[in-house]
Design a protein around this motif. Structure first.
Motif, PDB file in Angstrom:
ATOM      1  N   PHE A 299      50.107 -10.801 -31.658  1.00 14.17           N
ATOM      2  CA  PHE A 299      48.711 -11.310 -31.242  1.00 14.17           C
ATOM      3  C   PHE A 299      47.639 -10.784 -31.749  1.00 14.17           C
ATOM      4  O   PHE A 299      46.591 -11.446 -31.854  1.00 14.17           O
ATOM      5  N   LYS A 300      47.482  -8.959 -31.888  1.00  7.90           N
ATOM      6  CA  LYS A 300      46.973  -9.168 -32.286  1.00  7.90           C
ATOM      7  C   LYS A 300      46.335  -8.008 -33.175  1.00  7.90           C
ATOM      8  O   LYS A 300      47.010  -6.804 -33.338  1.00  7.90           O
ATOM      9  N   ILE A 301      44.993  -7.208 -34.098  1.00  3.00           N
ATOM     10  CA  ILE A 301      44.862  -5.762 -34.292  1.00  3.00           C
ATOM     11  C   ILE A 301      44.078  -5.465 -33.937  1.00  3.00           C
ATOM     12  O   ILE A 301      42.287  -5.951 -34.176  1.00  3.00           O
ATOM     13  N   ILE A 302      44.073  -3.660 -34.197  1.00  3.00           N
ATOM     14  CA  ILE A 302      43.054  -3.043 -34.019  1.00  3.00           C
ATOM     15  C   ILE A 302      42.865  -1.635 -35.061  1.00  3.00           C
ATOM     16  O   ILE A 302      44.213  -1.096 -35.082  1.00  3.00           O
ATOM     17  N   THR A 303      41.799  -1.748 -34.715  1.00  3.59           N
ATOM     18  CA  THR A 303      40.907  -1.114 -35.876  1.00  3.59           C
ATOM     19  C   THR A 303      40.329   0.278 -36.107  1.00  3.59           C
ATOM     20  O   THR A 303      39.090  -0.474 -34.277  1.00  3.59           O
ATOM     21  N   GLY A 304      40.325   0.506 -36.096  1.00  8.02           N
ATOM     22  CA  GLY A 304      38.862   2.031 -36.204  1.00  8.02           C
ATOM     23  C   GLY A 304      38.692   2.509 -37.531  1.00  8.02           C
ATOM     24  O   GLY A 304      39.038   2.465 -38.849  1.00  8.02           O
ATOM     25  N   SER A 305      36.996   2.802 -37.560  1.00  8.83           N
ATOM     26  CA  SER A 305      36.503   2.315 -38.791  1.00  8.83           C
ATOM     27  C   SER A 305      35.680   4.146 -39.005  1.00  8.83           C
ATOM     28  O   SER A 305      35.146   4.344 -37.583  1.00  8.83           O
ATOM     29  N   ARG A 306      35.153   4.706 -40.002  1.00  4.60           N
ATOM     30  CA  ARG A 306      33.882   5.429 -40.764  1.00  4.60           C
ATOM     31  C   ARG A 306      32.649   4.968 -40.398  1.00  4.60           C
ATOM     32  O   ARG A 306      32.066   5.379 -39.955  1.00  4.60           O
ATOM     33  N   ASP A 307      32.561   3.075 -39.949  1.00  5.17           N
ATOM     34  CA  ASP A 307      31.527   2.552 -39.433  1.00  5.17           C
ATOM     35  C   ASP A 307      31.072   3.039 -38.008  1.00  5.17           C
ATOM     36  O   ASP A 307      30.242   2.669 -36.985  1.00  5.17           O
ATOM     37  N   LYS A 308      31.952   3.502 -37.294  1.00  7.83           N
ATOM     38  CA  LYS A 308      32.013   4.342 -36.110  1.00  7.83           C
ATOM     39  C   LYS A 308      32.626   3.007 -34.439  1.00  7.83           C
ATOM     40  O   LYS A 308      32.830   3.216 -33.295  1.00  7.83           O
ATOM     41  N   THR A 309      32.900   1.925 -35.340  1.00  8.79           N
ATOM     42  CA  THR A 309      33.545   0.651 -34.368  1.00  8.79           C
ATOM     43  C   THR A 309      35.008   1.068 -34.499  1.00  8.79           C
ATOM     44  O   THR A 309      36.239   1.609 -35.392  1.00  8.79           O
ATOM     45  N   ILE A 310      35.122  -0.162 -33.321  1.00  9.52           N
ATOM     46  CA  ILE A 310      36.589  -0.309 -33.124  1.00  9.52           C
ATOM     47  C   ILE A 310      36.823  -1.946 -32.947  1.00  9.52           C
ATOM     48  O   ILE A 310      35.835  -2.355 -31.890  1.00  9.52           O
ATOM     49  N   ARG A 311      37.276  -2.017 -33.375  1.00  8.97           N
ATOM     50  CA  ARG A 311      37.065  -3.805 -33.269  1.00  8.97           C
ATOM     51  C   ARG A 311      39.300  -4.334 -33.366  1.00  8.97           C
ATOM     52  O   ARG A 311      40.034  -3.463 -33.563  1.00  8.97           O
TER      53      ARG A 311
END
Length: 598
Positions: free
Chosen positions: A281-293
């Protein structure tokens, strides 16, 4: 002693009956022997040919011989003419009708045994030309063949037995129970036999049993797949169409075998995406842009952005300088699916640097960052932060947790074990001499890998290193533990994937996998597939048991692959290019959503 039946009739005891049958058998054999001697003297004249009542049988024998079916008779034997009584017979001749077989002259007991063998072989080879009545009608002649229909049936099973239509004979409930034990190919074939067979083979119970038996098997899990656990086996609901479920699952597996995946790209992050986890149902990602989406798997839209205040309040978060939105999906036909701006939030507890790792379950999300800390979020409360875990002195490179512990590893060459409930630091494990790049846990065991070329196993309770796996020749970037704790996979800068026996330390597979550093590994413990992602921009799928390459997806990312994970339906990967790649093997499978754990 005698036994009396109804009406006072007396019967001999069982032993006496056996004796009588034995005596009758001896008399019968004697009569056959006498008859055969008489026929050897007189039966080689034309008059001794088989009677006309056996002519159909004889015609069949002639037909069998004419097709070169390796006849028992000698090749020069004249079936039509009489045999001269003065001619010495060199080969045994099977008997016709009531007549016994003809034994060659002058060979004694060996000739009799050879004749018996020939007679048996003859009946075995030519019995298919006889009707059942003809097969069992002769109760007196023949050496070494059945003396009664019951004995014949035991020696030569009636082929009609295998043709019993049990669907029409048995109650429907029993027929369903029988078909519930066959595979899907047999079930499909049974539906073609007749209307009654088709009706029974469509039973939902039959297909339910076939689905749960065949589709819940696993490669490296301690139990079969349980229904409703988001592993491709849906909950057992009353309205399930199990035959359609089986078809959808079978088609999905066929797509995996042939590499038929449809790509969907999710756009929105502004820099490298280091980590990803997903479910149905969902995907969670973490990035070098400092955000969690947080992304919606159904609509391919970003529903939530979590970051520091300066990021979430920036005008560049949502749109590019030219005004085009950042958040959209590129579909398989290359069309663009735009969306409304997602919700962007900042909390008092937040990361100020790159998000390097994350893991979630139904209750909490934990993230690790280059700022040396981890944050625990309450998913059911709108992803509100609960606490920060702070003890490492360098970037937190990976983490894992279960219902008791949170385990983190760092560039500071240590591993920390935290109490999940309170956030208290329980112990710090030291033993690696380089950055600890990956960590996983199963039960009370931790597996870690490091830039020092080694893989280590740790006991959480004692904090001791219990086993070390050596063999890699360069620093390691990733490692994985199978669900049942039997296998460990590791890889890194030597471009080799090694699969280890966790109990013995033996290297089971040594796979020359990629042309550059292997950055990501994922073991699918259900299917036995191993997913790898590399700096060579390739994503590959290997068979755990053999190390064989199953699928290769080269250059689906435009830069380094940093993370790649899979489930029963998809591979989802992230990379240095700020895109999320969904490789969906079920996108075009009709009814694929029926497999979900709704």
């Amino acid at each position: 002693m005698t036994l009396k039946g109804l009406g006072g009739t007396s019967y001999p005891p069982r032993d006496d009956a056996k004796k009588e049958r034995g005596i009758r058998g001896l008399l019968r054999k004697a009569s056959v022997s006498i008859k055969s001697k008489t026929q050897r003297r007189h039966s080689h004249a034309v008059e001794s040919r088989p009677s006309t009542s056996y002519s159909p049988w004889l015609n069949r024998l002639r037909g069998a011989a004419s097709f070169n079916r390796h006849p028992v008779f000698p090749s020069d034997y004249d079936y039509e003419s009489a045999v001269d009584s003065c001619t010495e017979l060199m080969s045994p001749i099977p008997g016709y009708g009531d007549a016994p077989p003809i034994i060659p002259i002058g060979s004694g007991g060996a000739a009799a045994r050879a004749t018996a063998a020939a007679q048996n072989e003859y009946f075995v080879r030519h019995r298919q030309f006889l009707s059942a009545d003809e097969r069992f009608g002769d109760h007196e002649s023949g050496i070494g063949i059945a003396m009664s229909p019951s004995e014949s049936a035991s020696s030569y099973p009636d082929p009609a037995i295998s043709r019993v239509d049990f669907i029409s004979v048995l109650p429907v409930e029993l027929s369903i129970q029988i078909l519930a034990h066959v595979d899907h190919v047999t079930l499909y074939n049974t539906s073609l036999v007749s209307k009654s067979w088709a009706r029974v083979s469509r039973s939902q119970h039959v297909w339910r049993e076939a689905f749960l038996r065949e589709k819940s098997k696993t490669y490296a899990m301690s139990t079969p797949v349980q229904p409703g656990t988001m592993l491709g086996v849906p909950p057992t609901r009353p309205d399930n169409n199990w035959k359609e479920l089986y078809r959808a699952r079978q088609e999905l597996e066929d797509n995996w075998r042939h590499g038929r995946a449809e790509p969907v790209y999710l756009n929105g992050h502004l820099d490298s995406i280091y980590c990803v986890q997903f479910d149905e149902f969902k995907i969670i990602t973490g990035s070098r842009d400092k955000t969690i989406r947080v992304w919606d798997m159904k609509t391919y839209t970003c529903s939530l952005i979590i970051g520091p205040p300066d990021v979430v309040q920036s005008s560049s978060l949502m749109t590019a300088p030219d005004g085009t939105p950042h958040h959209y999906a590129t579909l398989p036909d290359q069309s663009r699916q735009t969306q409304y701006n997602p919700e962007a939030v900042s909390f008092p507890i937040h990361h100020n640097k790159s998000i390097l790792c994350l893991q979630y379950d139904e209750n909490i999300l934990v993230t690790g960052s280059s700022d040396s800390t981890c944050i625990v979020y309450d998913i059911k409360n709108g992803y509100q932060p609960i606490r920060r875990l702070q003890h490492h002195t360098a970037a937190v490179l990976d983490l894992a947790f279960d219902e008791r512990y949170i385990v983190t590893c760092s560039k500071d060459v240590s591993i920390c074990v935290w109490d999940r409930e309170t956030g208290n630091l329980l112990k710090q494990l030291r033993g690696h001499t380089g950055p600890v790049n990956a960590v996983q846990m199963r039960g009370n065991t931790i597996v870690s890998c490091s830039g020092d070329f080694t893989v280590k196993l740790w006991n959480i309770d004692t904090g001791k290193n219990i086993r070390e796996f050596s063999g890699h020749t360069k620093g390691l970037a990733c490692s994985q533990f199978s669900d049942d704790s039997r296998f460990i996979a590791s890889a890194g800068n030597d471009k080799i994937i090694r699969i280890w026996d966790a109990n013995t330390g033996e290297c089971l597979q040594n796979i020359a996998a990629h042309d550059n550093l292997v950055r990501s590994l994922h073991i699918d413990s259900v299917s036995g597939r191993l997913i790898s992602g590399s700096y060579d921009q390739d994503i590959k799928v290997f068979e755990m048991e053999t190390g064989r390459l199953l699928l290769d997806f080269p250059k689906w990312h435009s830069s380094w692959v940093l993370g790649a994970k899979s489930d029963y339906r998809r591979i989802i990967s992230t990379g240095q290019d700020p895109k999320i790649l969904i490789m969906d093997f079920g996108l075009n499978v009709e009814g694929i959503d029926m497999l979900e754990s709704k």
